[in-house]
Scaffold this active site. Structure first.
Site, mmCIF file in Angstrom:
data_model
loop_
_atom_site.group_PDB
_atom_site.id
_atom_site.type_symbol
_atom_site.label_atom_id
_atom_site.label_comp_id
_atom_site.label_asym_id
_atom_site.label_seq_id
_atom_site.Cartn_x
_atom_site.Cartn_y
_atom_site.Cartn_z
ATOM 1 C CG ASN A 20 -5.807 -5.159 -4.925
ATOM 2 O OD1 ASN A 20 -5.734 -4.166 -5.642
ATOM 3 N ND2 ASN A 20 -4.988 -5.361 -3.897
ATOM 4 C CE LYS A 71 6.818 -26.842 -4.445
ATOM 5 N NZ LYS A 71 8.022 -27.479 -4.970
ATOM 6 C CG ASN A 115 1.116 -10.791 -8.724
ATOM 7 O OD1 ASN A 115 0.246 -11.002 -7.890
ATOM 8 N ND2 ASN A 115 2.350 -10.449 -8.381
ATOM 9 C CG HIS A 117 5.061 -6.824 -6.296
ATOM 10 N ND1 HIS A 117 5.251 -7.942 -5.506
ATOM 11 C CD2 HIS A 117 6.042 -5.954 -5.963
ATOM 12 C CE1 HIS A 117 6.311 -7.761 -4.749
ATOM 13 N NE2 HIS A 117 6.810 -6.569 -5.004
#
Ligand code: GAR
Length: 211
Positions: A20, A71, A115, A117
């Site tokens: 991407n 995280k 983002n 997904h």
């Protein structure tokens, strides 16, 4: 007087091979996306995404996210925000960055963290969404580009593209079909942002018509 929005300086964050990122970099290089790629950051030292960026002469850094596994928080979050500011980024694109983003980074870039997904949210949030779609028996899945909010894969949707699930699909064949659409969806979402055509209304994103 029309106030021109600042031109996009994109930071791309990823943990993997970076296909991407490559599409975003190519869209900028070809002139089809009016933006600059300010830097590429990864929490994985030898991730392919860093090599791809370097091949294009784009600053690329491994920034440790230790000691957390899933995280981006604490000192590591501060290190990311520092790096993003240092490179002058004004939009942050998560592209296979396999960590939950917390308040510190989100508040440094309000409504400017995106983002991608690999499913049609809100279906199949979380990990390995193409495997989830196969296991569920979905006949259609796809990809979503969304603004990131405090939840996991819950932010306002900007662009979605659908793909069929075939009876003989394997996880790899389905993910490959989804990625073909991802590589169109991310540049498309960024073109809309660059043209200042996105308006957040509650959790809905309105796309203004082209001038
Ligand atoms: C993409 O399919 C992206 O949607 C997914 O990781 C892959 C990264 O590929 N992201 C997630 O699953 C986030 N939950 P890439 O490194 O080739 O861009």
């Amino acid at each position: 007087m029309t106030i021109q929005p600042a031109s996009l300086r994109i930071a791309i964050l990823g943990s993997g091979k970076g296909s991407n990122a490559q599409c975003i970099i190519e869209a900028v290089a070809s002139g089809s996306l009016d933006a600059q790629v300010a830097c590429v950051l990864s929490d994985v030292e030898h991730a392919g995404i860093l090599d791809r960026a370097r091949r294009h002469g784009i600053p690329a850094e491994y920034v440790s996210a230790a000691p957390y596994r899933t995280k981006l928080a604490g000192d590591a979050e501060r290190a990311y925000v520092d790096a993003l500011k240092r490179y002058g980024a004004n939009v942050v694109c998560l592209a296979g960055f396999m960590r939950i983003i917390k308040h510190g980074l989100l508040s440094a870039f309000p409504d400017r963290v995106l983002n991608i997904h690999p499913a049609l949210l809100p279906a199949f949030p979380g990990l390995d969404s193409w495997k989830q779609a196969l296991a569920y028996g979905a006949k259609v899945t796809g990809c979503t580009v969304h603004f990131v909010d405090a939840g996991t894969d819950t932010g306002p949707v900007i662009v979605q593209r659908a793909v069929p699930v075939h009876d003989d699909d394997t996880p790899d064949s389905l993910h490959a079909r989804i990625q073909v659409e991802e590589h169109k969806a991310y540049p498309e979402a960024l073109r809309l942002l660059a043209a200042d055509r996105l308006r957040l209304e509650g959790r809905r994103v309105r796309v203004l018509p082209a001038p």
